[in-house]
Each structure stands twice: as structure tokens, then as C-alpha cells.
Write an enzyme that holds these catalytic residues in place. Structure first.
Site, PDB file in Angstrom:
ATOM      1  N   HIS A   1       0.850  -1.204   0.000  1.00  0.00           N
ATOM      2  CA  HIS A   1       0.000   0.000   0.000  1.00  0.00           C
ATOM      3  C   HIS A   1       0.882   1.249   0.000  1.00  0.00           C
ATOM      4  O   HIS A   1       1.335   1.716   1.054  1.00  0.00           O
ATOM      5  CB  HIS A   1      -0.913  -0.025   1.240  1.00  0.00           C
ATOM      6  CG  HIS A   1      -1.981   1.019   1.232  1.00  0.00           C
ATOM      7  ND1 HIS A   1      -3.325   0.721   1.196  1.00  0.00           N
ATOM      8  CD2 HIS A   1      -1.915   2.372   1.256  1.00  0.00           C
ATOM      9  CE1 HIS A   1      -4.038   1.834   1.203  1.00  0.00           C
ATOM     10  NE2 HIS A   1      -3.204   2.859   1.238  1.00  0.00           N
TER      11      HIS A   1
ATOM     12  N   HIS B   1       1.127   4.983  -2.298  1.00  0.00           N
ATOM     13  CA  HIS B   1       0.650   5.856  -3.385  1.00  0.00           C
ATOM     14  C   HIS B   1       1.876   6.449  -4.072  1.00  0.00           C
ATOM     15  O   HIS B   1       2.710   7.077  -3.398  1.00  0.00           O
ATOM     16  CB  HIS B   1      -0.234   6.966  -2.830  1.00  0.00           C
ATOM     17  CG  HIS B   1      -1.469   6.443  -2.155  1.00  0.00           C
ATOM     18  ND1 HIS B   1      -2.678   6.367  -2.785  1.00  0.00           N
ATOM     19  CD2 HIS B   1      -1.669   5.939  -0.913  1.00  0.00           C
ATOM     20  CE1 HIS B   1      -3.581   5.862  -1.958  1.00  0.00           C
ATOM     21  NE2 HIS B   1      -2.991   5.581  -0.809  1.00  0.00           N
TER      22      HIS B   1
ATOM     23  N   HIS C   1      -9.733   1.450  -0.355  1.00  0.00           N
ATOM     24  CA  HIS C   1      -9.602   2.079   0.961  1.00  0.00           C
ATOM     25  C   HIS C   1     -10.957   1.993   1.665  1.00  0.00           C
ATOM     26  O   HIS C   1     -11.969   2.477   1.136  1.00  0.00           O
ATOM     27  CB  HIS C   1      -9.230   3.551   0.841  1.00  0.00           C
ATOM     28  CG  HIS C   1      -7.797   3.811   0.491  1.00  0.00           C
ATOM     29  ND1 HIS C   1      -7.196   3.338  -0.643  1.00  0.00           N
ATOM     30  CD2 HIS C   1      -6.828   4.513   1.149  1.00  0.00           C
ATOM     31  CE1 HIS C   1      -5.937   3.738  -0.680  1.00  0.00           C
ATOM     32  NE2 HIS C   1      -5.681   4.450   0.404  1.00  0.00           N
TER      33      HIS C   1
ATOM     34  N   GLU D   1     -10.702   3.250   7.060  1.00  0.00           N
ATOM     35  CA  GLU D   1      -9.664   4.183   7.532  1.00  0.00           C
ATOM     36  C   GLU D   1     -10.420   5.265   8.318  1.00  0.00           C
ATOM     37  O   GLU D   1     -10.191   5.467   9.499  1.00  0.00           O
ATOM     38  CB  GLU D   1      -8.911   4.799   6.349  1.00  0.00           C
ATOM     39  CG  GLU D   1      -7.825   5.806   6.749  1.00  0.00           C
ATOM     40  CD  GLU D   1      -7.233   6.558   5.548  1.00  0.00           C
ATOM     41  OE1 GLU D   1      -7.875   6.626   4.477  1.00  0.00           O
ATOM     42  OE2 GLU D   1      -6.128   7.134   5.704  1.00  0.00           O
TER      43      GLU D   1
ATOM     44  N   ASP E   1       1.893   3.981   3.086  1.00  0.00           N
ATOM     45  CA  ASP E   1       0.868   4.857   2.499  1.00  0.00           C
ATOM     46  C   ASP E   1       1.502   5.988   1.685  1.00  0.00           C
ATOM     47  O   ASP E   1       1.528   5.930   0.455  1.00  0.00           O
ATOM     48  CB  ASP E   1      -0.032   5.416   3.626  1.00  0.00           C
ATOM     49  CG  ASP E   1      -1.460   5.671   3.192  1.00  0.00           C
ATOM     50  OD1 ASP E   1      -1.818   5.329   2.053  1.00  0.00           O
ATOM     51  OD2 ASP E   1      -2.232   6.219   4.003  1.00  0.00           O
ATOM     52  N   ASP E   2       1.974   7.029   2.365  1.00  0.00           N
ATOM     53  CA  ASP E   2       2.580   8.210   1.719  1.00  0.00           C
ATOM     54  C   ASP E   2       3.759   8.631   2.605  1.00  0.00           C
ATOM     55  O   ASP E   2       3.670   9.642   3.325  1.00  0.00           O
ATOM     56  CB  ASP E   2       1.554   9.359   1.655  1.00  0.00           C
ATOM     57  CG  ASP E   2       0.206   8.901   1.104  1.00  0.00           C
ATOM     58  OD1 ASP E   2       0.094   8.756  -0.114  1.00  0.00           O
ATOM     59  OD2 ASP E   2      -0.719   8.663   1.913  1.00  0.00           O
TER      60      ASP E   2
HETATM   61  N1  ADE Z   1      -4.598   8.941  -0.977  1.00  0.00           N
HETATM   62  C1  ADE Z   1      -3.345   9.009  -0.531  1.00  0.00           C
HETATM   63  N2  ADE Z   1      -3.284   8.651   0.765  1.00  0.00           N
HETATM   64  C2  ADE Z   1      -4.536   8.346   1.151  1.00  0.00           C
HETATM   65  C3  ADE Z   1      -5.139   7.915   2.357  1.00  0.00           C
HETATM   66  N3  ADE Z   1      -4.417   7.709   3.458  1.00  0.00           N
HETATM   67  N4  ADE Z   1      -6.464   7.709   2.374  1.00  0.00           N
HETATM   68  C4  ADE Z   1      -7.191   7.919   1.284  1.00  0.00           C
HETATM   69  N5  ADE Z   1      -6.687   8.323   0.116  1.00  0.00           N
HETATM   70  C5  ADE Z   1      -5.365   8.537   0.042  1.00  0.00           C
HETATM   71 ZN    ZN Z   2      -3.695   4.899   1.028  1.00  0.00          ZN
END
Ligand code: ADE
Ligand code: ZN
Length: 326
Positions: free
Chosen positions: A9, A11, A189, A192, A270-271
């Protein structure tokens, strides 16, 4: 020996180091005021602002060449963390605006960078084509078409990110059905921000086999049992959840309770630059907070290999690399 890591996971745009985005902004003379803090990190205080900053940063990613450079930078970063296999969410929205011809050009550039990284660092990348929830169900259809038209060795999955407060999972069933019929593997997703109910919707209405995050499933024991029984794998990103305020602290995060209840959990970032994390840091925090040892780390990476959207020969090779030394 350090255990090789798999990440399910991530992005692609969200993994862009801030210095990379700042460099492109300077090259292109784009004003990104509001995107960065004084210390150069990405600026946001909550999830809505995070999405805004994220989308503003992508405005400098203007063509295939920029995505090729981004992919090279991201894979270098991942390989340095001991990642041997990673799946990245790639959105046609940011790669040609949903136009199939443009999408193919972006994809070719991303693949070129991935092939080079596989040769130089041995890291394998697979792409999950991603629609964006807050763009709505109609915008998801061209995304699914882009995915269906390019499914193969590299594009293996279809998913959805974005703001979970817009609509419900089932609104996107058409796009997910199209992707499934084309042979793509599915994730979305859910859970969350959306609560356990959104995870039930994802499983029942989109028939996904993995869930992005899914952590709020912990609030519904019947759902926890269902996920465990059907081996629906969660792509858990604890550092992201704590940074964005889904949970107030690592101690409060449910990953260990989910794991102990028999749910197949995996660990991702994630990011990562947005959340000041790396995959190594995530495992360090899991060790500090929940006492995770090598066996736990091996277990979640084996879960990732079993749930990876790759062919079986690749899966077997990954599982082999995760075996303890004799
Ligand atoms: N796009 C990038 N990170 C995200 C996240 N944590 N939740 C939803 N969309 C995303
Ligand atoms: Zn994500």
C-alpha cells in the site's frame, strides 16, 4: 539477518520526497506556496488538508518523464529500506486525466523506470490502477477502462483511494465489476475513516480481496471473524493512521489486536514522506510498542507475499526469500 520487506500500500505520488517536488516546481517555475512548511516538509493539519496538499504537489508531475523520474526516486527510497517487492497505486487522474492514449504513455515511462530499478536494485514493482473516491463514480469508469486495457505483467490490480466521506463503496460497483472482468485483482480504501460498516460494504458490494487500511474493523467482532475466516488481507499503515489522527497514538492502534484475532495484516507506509516515516521506522515502532520480534515481522511479510497481486512464480520466489536461514 534483516528480513526482506514487502509493501502492498503505497501511493506513487504520495511517496514523492518533498525535495523532489520542490525541485520540479523550480524547474517549471510553478508556485507551490502553501504546500510546504518552513522546514521543507509537507504542510497539513488534518485529512482534508492532506488531500489538498497531496493534489497541489501533483501539479508539477506534468508528463510521462516526470513520472519516470518519480518512479526512480521512489524505488530507490524503497530499496534502501530493504523492500524487495512493492505495489504502487497509480491514478489515471494524475497520468493523463483518464485519457487512454495518454495513460499508456505514462505507464510505459513508469515501467521503464521500474525495469531499470529491478535490474539495479532487484526491487519488483507492480501497479494498482486507482480511482479517486471524491471524484465520483462517473470519473471511476475511465479509470477502470484504463486498467482493463493495460492489465498484464505490470498492471495487476484496481483500487480506490480518496475521501471516504463521499458516497458509499457500492456507488463504484460498475468500475470494480469492469476491472474484475478484465482479470484485475481488487482492493479499496475502507475502514480508515469510514467505520466497520464501510469495510462490510467494500467486501459485499465491491467484492474486494484486500482492504486498504480496514483498521476500524476492530470495532465489529463479526467483521473481524469474517476477515479472518475469508483471509481478506488488510493493508495496514499505522504511521499514517497516527499522523492523520485516526488513532491518537501507536499504543491505541489496533494492528496487534487484529493480528492476534487471526486477521491477515500487512504493514505499509501509504505516503511515507508526508508522515515522516519509512517501512523500517514502521517496524521499529511496532517492535517498541507491541514487542514485535522477527517472527512477527516475517509473518506479516509472508501475509503480504500470499496476498500480493502478482503471478504465482513471483509469489513463490518472494516466499522463498522470506524463509528463515537454515
Ligand atoms: N490517498 C493518498 N493517501 C490516502 C489515504 N491515506 N487515504 C485515502 N486516500 C489517500
Ligand atoms: Zn492509502
Amino acid at each position: 539477518m534483516t528480513i526482506p520487506k514487502l509493501e502492498l500500500h503505497l501511493h506513487l505520488e504520495g511517496a514523492a520526497p518533498p525535495a523532489f517536488i520542490r525541485g520540479l516546481a523550480q524547474e517549471k517555475d510553478v508556485n507551490l506556496s502553501g504546500v510546504f512548511n518552513e522546514d521543507g516538509s509537507y504542510r497539513f493539519d488534518n485529512f482534508t488538508q492532506f488531500l489538498r496538499t497531496y493534489e497541489a504537489a501533483t501539479t508539477v508531475l506534468t508528463g510521462p518523464e516526470e513520472f519516470k523520474r518519480l518512479t526512480t526516486a521512489v524505488l530507490e527510497q524503497s530499496a534502501a529500506q530493504g523492500v524487495i517487492y512493492t505495489e504502487a497505486f497509480i491514478s489515471p487522474n494524475f497520468c493523463g486525466g483518464g485519457d487512454l492514449g495518454a495513460w499508456k504513455e505514462y505507464l510505459a515511462a513508469i515501467k521503464e523506470a521500474a525495469d531499470a530499478a529491478a535490474k539495479s536494485d532487484g526491487i519488483i514493482l507492480r501497479g494498482i490502477v486507482t480511482c479517486i473516491r471524491h471524484e465520483g463514480p462517473d470519473a471511476a469508469k475511465p479509470d477502470a477502462l484504463c486498467a482493463a486495457e493495460t492489465v498484464g505483467d505490470f498492471v495487476t490490480g484496481f483500487g480506490m483511494g480518496g475521501d471516504e466521506s463521499t458516497g458509499v463503496q457500492g456507488d463504484f460497483a460498475y468500475a470494480f465489476d469492469m476491472a474484475r472482468e478484465a482479470g484485475l485483482r481488487l482492493t479499496t480504501h475502507a475502514g480508515e475513516w469510514g467505520g466497520a460498516a464501510s469495510v462490510w460494504q467494500a467486501v459485499r458490494d465491491l467484492r474486494v480481496e484486500r482492504i486498504g487500511h480496514g483498521v476500524q474493523s476492530i470495532d465489529d467482532p463479526a467483521l473481524v471473524d469474517h476477515l479472518a475466516e475469508h483471509e481478506i488481507t488488510l493493508e495496514v499503515c499505522p504511521g499514517s493512521n497516527v499522523a492523520l489522527g485516526v488513532y491518537p497514538s501507536w499504543r491505541d492502534h489496533p494492528i496487534e489486536r487484529l493480528r492476534a484475532a487471526g486477521v491477515k495484516v500487512t504493514v505499509s507506509t501509504d505516503d511515507p514522506p508526508f508522515f515522516h516515516t519509512t517501512l523500517t521506522r514502521e517496524y521499529d515502532r511496532l517492535a517498541d510498542t507491541f514487542g514485535w520480534e522477527d517472527d512477527h515481522i516475517r509473518e506479516v511479510n509472508q501475509n503480504a507475499a500470499r496476498a500480493a497481486f502478482c503471478d504465482d512464480a513471483t509469489r513463490e520466489r518472494l516466499l522463498k526469500r522470506l524463509e528463515p536461514a537454515a
